[in-house]
Motif scaffolding. Structure first.
Motif, mmCIF file in Angstrom:
data_model
loop_
_atom_site.group_PDB
_atom_site.id
_atom_site.type_symbol
_atom_site.label_atom_id
_atom_site.label_comp_id
_atom_site.label_asym_id
_atom_site.label_seq_id
_atom_site.Cartn_x
_atom_site.Cartn_y
_atom_site.Cartn_z
ATOM 1 N N SER A 179 0.833 -1.210 0.000
ATOM 2 C CA SER A 179 0.000 0.000 0.000
ATOM 3 C C SER A 179 0.864 1.256 0.000
ATOM 4 O O SER A 179 0.552 2.242 -0.689
ATOM 5 C CB SER A 179 -0.929 0.002 1.220
ATOM 6 O OG SER A 179 -1.821 -1.084 1.175
ATOM 7 N N GLN A 180 1.962 1.225 0.748
ATOM 8 C CA GLN A 180 2.854 2.385 0.787
ATOM 9 C C GLN A 180 3.518 2.610 -0.567
ATOM 10 O O GLN A 180 3.619 3.754 -1.035
ATOM 11 C CB GLN A 180 3.925 2.194 1.860
ATOM 12 C CG GLN A 180 4.885 3.380 1.955
ATOM 13 C CD GLN A 180 5.906 3.212 3.072
ATOM 14 O OE1 GLN A 180 5.754 2.384 3.950
ATOM 15 N NE2 GLN A 180 6.966 4.013 3.026
ATOM 16 N N ARG A 206 1.059 4.229 -2.946
ATOM 17 C CA ARG A 206 0.910 5.651 -2.665
ATOM 18 C C ARG A 206 2.100 6.444 -3.196
ATOM 19 O O ARG A 206 1.953 7.518 -3.796
ATOM 20 C CB ARG A 206 0.762 5.843 -1.162
ATOM 21 C CG ARG A 206 0.574 7.281 -0.687
ATOM 22 C CD ARG A 206 -0.790 7.826 -1.016
ATOM 23 N NE ARG A 206 -0.792 8.724 -2.165
ATOM 24 C CZ ARG A 206 -1.881 9.346 -2.600
ATOM 25 N NH1 ARG A 206 -3.048 9.158 -2.003
ATOM 26 N NH2 ARG A 206 -1.820 10.150 -3.641
ATOM 27 N N GLU A 207 3.306 5.907 -2.983
ATOM 28 C CA GLU A 207 4.521 6.600 -3.417
ATOM 29 C C GLU A 207 4.609 6.671 -4.940
ATOM 30 O O GLU A 207 5.023 7.697 -5.502
ATOM 31 C CB GLU A 207 5.749 5.908 -2.830
ATOM 32 C CG GLU A 207 5.872 6.073 -1.317
ATOM 33 C CD GLU A 207 6.944 5.190 -0.705
ATOM 34 O OE1 GLU A 207 7.503 4.341 -1.442
ATOM 35 O OE2 GLU A 207 7.233 5.344 0.495
#
Length: 301
Positions: free
Chosen positions: A59-60, A63-64
């Protein structure tokens, strides 16, 4: 008064996610790829789709990657963010409801996978997503991956219920299915080809463009083909279609995005790394891909 065109038309490209040898995201390569497709004339980019290996990303990381794409595109073209339908509607609804979509023009989401819901379940799933989505939605019908086809009647029912549904990416591979949607669609709904080899044929019966895999490597050729088809320049569209015809099968012979990653690597756009369970294209098929790419007119590695 003329009816305005749907929100998403022309060529979208489902961006790959370049990786380094350690399988971390290669952001300089992603930036080069974004510049390459925009210079090639695509009308918008799709971030975090199937071709972007989104299901292998945390998920990170998602987003990035989206944040990087927003910064690097810098408003040159619209950005669509991909959100997979998963198999639990409320989890997806919660994710979309709490997400920051600043800089994003649309949301593309596939129908629920694995659970094989009936048409009423698919309808209710997308209805719940539309209730919370802050951007126009693209219904992504890809039964080869989800194992459940979104029938034309369901797409039309959704589009007639709310104009939040701006488009359907039709990747069933069945031209008649797209034609049924096109025949009865409301004016705000775009029909987009999700199978590159069918793009010219689908546009000929009224489709508004396509979201492409091959346009990662060959954005100028594919975008010109789509524009020619939309302009009813049959001879130009046909020739460009034939120019790409031999490339398409090798992009899918071992699965997507295995083939397109290999093509982009051969053209010097990125390195050819994927995350397991995906693996690089076999040497034999890479040799064939190199040969057919060399025959594409006006291709400059």
């Amino acid at each position: 008064m003329r009816t305005p065109p749907p929100t998403f038309t022309g060529t979208g490209v489902a961006l790959i996610t370049p990786f380094r040898a350690d399988k971390s995201v290669d952001y300089p390569a992603l930036g080069r790829l974004i510049d390459h497709v925009i210079a090639g004339g695509v009308d918008y980019v799709v971030c975090l789709g199937t071709t972007g290996e989104a299901i292998t990303l945390s998920s990170q990381e998602c987003r990035e990657i989206l944040d990087f794409t927003i910064r690097h595109v810098d408003e040159r073209v619209p950005i669509v963010a991909g959100f997979f339908g998963g198999n639990y509607t409320e989890r997806l609804v919660g994710t979309i409801r709490d997400y920051n979509f600043d800089g994003v023009a649309g949301i593309m989401s596939s129908s629920p996978a694995y659970s094989k819901p009936p048409q009423e379940g698919i309808y209710q799933h997308y209805t719940r997503v539309a209730e919370v989505a802050p951007r126009p939605l693209i219904i992504y019908n890809v039964p080869g991956r989800t194992s459940s086809n979104v029938h034309p009647e369901t797409v039309l029912r959704l589009a007639e219920a709310t104009d939040r549904f701006a488009a359907v990416k039709e990747a069933s591979g069945v031209l008649d299915q797209a034609a049924q949607i096109l025949k009865h669609r409301p004016d705000h709904l775009a029909v987009l080809c999700g199978d590159d080899p069918l793009a010219t044929a689908m546009i000929a019966v009224g489709a508004h463009g396509g979201i492409s895999v091959i346009a990662n490597a060959l954005p100028a050729q594919f975008s010109r083909m789509v524009r020619a088809a939309l302009d009813s320049d049959v001879a130009e569209a046909r020739q460009l279609h034939f120019d790409l015809l031999d490339v398409h099968p090798l992009l899918y012979v071992e699965g997507n995005p295995i083939g397109i990653k290999a093509a982009c690597a051969l053209l010097g756009l990125c390195d050819n790394y994927l995350r397991v369970p995906l693996v690089p294209l076999s040497a034999a098929n890479e040799d064939k891909l190199r040969e057919v790419l060399a025959r594409v007119p006006e291709l400059v590695p």
